[in-house]
Design a protein around this motif. Structure first.
Motif, short mmCIF file in Angstrom:
data_model
loop_
_atom_site.label_atom_id
_atom_site.label_comp_id
_atom_site.label_asym_id
_atom_site.label_seq_id
_atom_site.Cartn_x
_atom_site.Cartn_y
_atom_site.Cartn_z
N GLU A 1 8.59 1.43 2.30
CA GLU A 1 9.34 1.59 1.06
C GLU A 1 8.54 1.11 -0.15
O GLU A 1 7.99 0.02 -0.15
N CYS A 2 8.48 1.93 -1.19
CA CYS A 2 7.78 1.61 -2.42
C CYS A 2 8.49 0.45 -3.13
O CYS A 2 9.72 0.48 -3.28
N PRO A 3 7.74 -0.56 -3.59
CA PRO A 3 8.39 -1.68 -4.28
C PRO A 3 8.92 -1.30 -5.67
O PRO A 3 9.79 -1.99 -6.20
N LYS A 4 8.45 -0.19 -6.25
CA LYS A 4 8.92 0.23 -7.59
C LYS A 4 10.15 1.13 -7.50
O LYS A 4 11.17 0.86 -8.11
N ARG B 1 2.87 6.11 1.86
CA ARG B 1 1.88 6.52 2.86
C ARG B 1 0.74 5.52 2.80
O ARG B 1 0.39 5.00 1.73
N ARG B 2 0.19 5.21 3.98
CA ARG B 2 -0.91 4.24 4.04
C ARG B 2 -2.21 4.98 3.75
O ARG B 2 -2.48 6.04 4.30
N PHE C 1 -0.89 0.20 -4.31
CA PHE C 1 -1.03 -1.25 -4.21
C PHE C 1 -1.65 -1.59 -2.86
O PHE C 1 -1.73 -0.75 -1.95
N ASP C 2 -2.12 -2.82 -2.75
CA ASP C 2 -2.70 -3.32 -1.52
C ASP C 2 -1.76 -4.36 -0.93
O ASP C 2 -1.09 -5.10 -1.65
N ALA C 3 -1.72 -4.41 0.41
CA ALA C 3 -0.90 -5.40 1.10
C ALA C 3 -1.72 -6.08 2.18
O ALA C 3 -2.44 -5.41 2.92
N PHE C 4 -1.63 -7.41 2.24
CA PHE C 4 -2.29 -8.18 3.29
C PHE C 4 -1.32 -8.25 4.46
O PHE C 4 -0.25 -8.83 4.35
N CYS D 1 2.77 5.50 -3.08
CA CYS D 1 4.11 6.09 -3.02
C CYS D 1 3.99 7.60 -3.11
O CYS D 1 3.25 8.13 -3.95
N LYS D 2 4.69 8.29 -2.26
CA LYS D 2 4.66 9.76 -2.28
C LYS D 2 5.38 10.33 -3.49
O LYS D 2 5.10 11.43 -3.92
N SER D 3 6.29 9.55 -4.06
CA SER D 3 7.09 10.03 -5.17
C SER D 3 6.50 9.66 -6.54
O SER D 3 6.17 10.52 -7.34
#
Length: 93
Positions: free
Chosen positions: A28-31, A37-38, A15-18, A8-10
Motif C-alpha cells: 500500500e502506498c503511504p500517500k 510495485r517493488r 520511496f525506499d524501505a529498509f 505507486c502504480k497510481s
C-alpha cells in the motif's frame, strides 16, 4: 538490512524501505493508499577500506611506500628531456 525501492502504480510516488529479506513486500502506498510495485535496484556498491584487500598486502610483506624508500637513488631528467634513465645529462638523486 536490505533497502527495497517501491513505486505507486497510481500516483507514481517512489520511496525506499529498509526491510528484512524475510518480510513480505509492501502493498500500500503511504500517500494515496493504492497498490505498489517493488522496483529492481542496482544494489549497493562495495567499498574496500584499509589494508588486506590487495595482492601486495600479504602478511609480512612490505608496502609500496617502504619498497620505494629501499630502492635507492633514482635518476632525474635534466630538464630538456623527459627520459630520466636514457638522458646522458641525468642527475642521480
Amino acid at each position: 538490512m536490505p533497502t527495497y525501492g517501491y513505486e505507486c502504480k497510481s500516483c507514481k510516488h517512489t520511496f525506499d524501505a529498509f526491510q528484512s529479506m524475510k518480510d513480505d513486500p509492501l502493498t500500500e502506498c503511504p500517500k494515496c493508499h493504492k497498490e505498489l510495485r517493488r522496483l529492481i535496484n542496482g544494489g549497493g556498491g562495495l567499498i574496500f577500506r584499509g589494508g588486506g584487500f590487495y595482492v601486495n598486502d600479504k602478511s609480512g610483506g612490505s608496502s609500496k611506500a617502504e619498497a620505494s624508500k629501499s630502492e635507492g637513488p633514482k635518476a632525474e631528467a635534466c630538464g630538456s628531456c623527459a627520459q630520466a634513465e636514457a638522458c646522458p645529462a641525468a642527475v642521480t638523486a
